[in-house]
Design a protein around this motif. Structure first.
Motif, PDB file in Angstrom:
ATOM      1  N   THR A  67       0.843  -1.180   0.000  1.00 14.59           N
ATOM      2  CA  THR A  67       0.000   0.000   0.000  1.00 14.59           C
ATOM      3  C   THR A  67       0.893   1.249   0.000  1.00 14.59           C
ATOM      4  N   ARG A  68       0.306   2.386  -0.366  1.00 15.15           N
ATOM      5  CA  ARG A  68       1.084   3.624  -0.504  1.00 15.15           C
ATOM      6  C   ARG A  68       0.479   4.744   0.340  1.00 15.15           C
ATOM      7  N   MET A  69       0.157   4.455   1.572  1.00 13.98           N
ATOM      8  CA  MET A  69      -0.516   5.438   2.413  1.00 13.98           C
ATOM      9  C   MET A  69       0.388   6.645   2.699  1.00 13.98           C
ATOM     10  N   ARG A  70      -0.247   7.848   2.694  1.00 16.48           N
ATOM     11  CA  ARG A  70       0.452   9.092   2.997  1.00 16.48           C
ATOM     12  C   ARG A  70       0.249   9.525   4.444  1.00 16.48           C
ATOM     13  N   GLY A  71      -0.771   8.947   5.097  1.00 16.98           N
ATOM     14  CA  GLY A  71      -1.052   9.331   6.468  1.00 16.98           C
ATOM     15  C   GLY A  71      -2.479   9.006   6.838  1.00 16.98           C
ATOM     16  N   SER A  92      -0.543   0.244   9.695  1.00 16.73           N
ATOM     17  CA  SER A  92       0.802  -0.215   9.339  1.00 16.73           C
ATOM     18  C   SER A  92       1.905   0.328  10.223  1.00 16.73           C
ATOM     19  N   GLY A  93       1.601   1.226  11.146  1.00 23.44           N
ATOM     20  CA  GLY A  93       2.646   1.786  11.988  1.00 23.44           C
ATOM     21  C   GLY A  93       3.433   2.862  11.264  1.00 23.44           C
ATOM     22  N   GLN A  94       4.715   2.985  11.604  1.00 25.47           N
ATOM     23  CA  GLN A  94       5.554   4.019  11.002  1.00 25.47           C
ATOM     24  C   GLN A  94       5.644   3.844   9.488  1.00 25.47           C
ATOM     25  N   LEU A  95       5.543   4.968   8.755  1.00 32.42           N
ATOM     26  CA  LEU A  95       5.544   4.904   7.296  1.00 32.42           C
ATOM     27  C   LEU A  95       6.943   4.909   6.705  1.00 32.42           C
ATOM     28  N   ASP A  96       7.952   5.257   7.494  1.00 36.97           N
ATOM     29  CA  ASP A  96       9.301   5.397   6.960  1.00 36.97           C
ATOM     30  C   ASP A  96      10.202   4.221   7.334  1.00 36.97           C
ATOM     31  N   ASN A  97       9.610   3.029   7.508  1.00 30.40           N
ATOM     32  CA  ASN A  97      10.459   1.872   7.794  1.00 30.40           C
ATOM     33  C   ASN A  97      10.350   0.860   6.667  1.00 30.40           C
TER      34      ASN A  97
END
Length: 370
Positions: A67-71, A92-97
């Motif tokens: 998925t490509r969630m932005r927030g 999904s938790g943190q987006l930058d991992n």
């Protein structure tokens, strides 16, 4: 070549079939559904589980399907935004991992395509009886004639029929967490663009997020309640939809449209949030894998990773001990139980808990065992 029957064609079952074939076994998967199950929520593949899919050769495809969630936005019961984040989402938790969130059905299809040439799949059937002998385990089916296998693995989920046949009633092992959850799909009637919306008021709420290039929504609606009464049929979707509608009835914002979509959804799923806790996952020639034996807290985000890692470890130990399944089963439990113990938070998992849990096992530890 030793034969292994696996009950369940979701994630744990096909992953195990791949690794069993890799170690020289002949796997067969029996699945109650007439085809691969569609629908379901977004799931996470984290930490050491990513090593498993990379070793299977599907890591690139898995990451392409993410998925490509932005927030996300958090709303009150009337739909007023009270918080937003571009750093993390509840799903999904943190987006930058490096963790990968994707739809359950996409991972299921990847696993099926990776295994279908080397695994016998039997759809629209289920196990009705298991009779063990010194030479194997006779398996009776609802439709197919009886067959004998060397081993049987129950990878058939929270309500595992394999577990019931081998260990006894579900009530002996299930621990309810006081919440019930429905998941279904709908058209993107909100026009969401890779953005999640979460609404909660009191003991009920829901999360909405877009998938399939923002053409479709996946909706997870939940409410707090004690276990449903004895005799409840978890396949009675009409009653389940009525329970969800009643729980969400007082919520505002887009709740009426959401409930309308729920009643029309072809892929509606409902169950309690619960865990399976067992002193042992094996008995004789039968063992359990994934949710059937050690269902994670749904709040931990580790269920899929447990299934993938559990499949890898079980197949590796059977490969090391092809003529001593009792030893293989015991070593699997020794390696997996610390991994499971770390991912049972009583509430939403903190990032520290997730980070600690997702890599709390060494895939290569088995080769060092004597």
């Amino acid at each position: 070549m030793k034969t292994v029957l696996i009950s369940g064609a979701s994630i744990a079952g096909p992953a195990l079939a791949y690794w069993l074939h890799h170690h020289g076994f002949a796997p067969t998967i029996v699945e109650r559904s007439p085809d691969l199950r569609a629908g379901g929520q977004a799931i996470d593949v984290r930490g050491v589980a990513l090593d498993v899919v990379d070793r299977m050769g599907i890591g690139t495809q898995l990451r392409a399907a993410r998925t490509r969630m932005r927030g996300m936005s958090m709303l009150d019961g009337e739909g007023n935004e009270i918080h937003r984040s571009t750093d993390s989402t509840f799903s999904s938790g943190q987006l930058d991992n490096e963790d990968v969130e994707l739809l359950r059905e996409d991972l299921t299809h990847l696993l099926y395509e990776r295994t279908r040439t080397d695994t016998e799949y039997v759809f629209n059937d289920s196990i009705t009886a298991l009779t063990e002998s010194e030479s194997g385990i006779r398996t009776d089916f609802e439709h197919a004639p009886p067959r004998t296998f060397d081993l049987v693995v129950g990878a058939d989920g929270l309500h595992s029929h394999t577990r019931a046949l081998t260990f006894g009633p579900e009530d002996d092992f299930i621990h309810h967490l006081g919440t019930h959850l429905a998941i279904f799909s709908a058209e993107n009637f909100l026009g969401l663009d890779n953005w999640q919306m979460w609404l909660r008021e009191g003991s009920a709420g829901y999360g909405i997020y877009p998938v399939r290039d923002n053409t479709e929504l996946r909706i997870a609606a939940g409410f707090e309640a004690p276990p449903l009464a004895d005799g409840y049929d978890y396949r009675d979707t009409d009653r389940q939809k009525a329970l969800v509608a009643d729980a969400l009835d007082d919520l505002g914002w887009e709740t009426p449209r959401l409930l309308e979509a729920m009643h029309a959804a072809p892929d509606f799923y409902f169950d309690s949030m619960a865990q399976i806790r067992m002193d042992s996952w094996s008995k004789g020639r039968v063992t359990l894998l994934g949710d059937a034996g050690y269902c994670a807290s749904p709040l931990s985000g580790q269920g899929t990773s447990l299934a993938l890692v559990g499949a890898y470890v079980l197949a590796e130990e059977l490969g090391r001990n092809p003529d001593a399944h009792h030893t293989a089963y015991a070593r699997t439990e020794d390696r997996m139980r610390p991994f499971i113990a770390l991912e049972n938070p009583g509430g939403p998992a903190t990032q520290e808990t997730v980070d600690r849990a997702k890599s709390a096992i060494d895939l290569d530890a088995g080769r060092h065992l004597t």
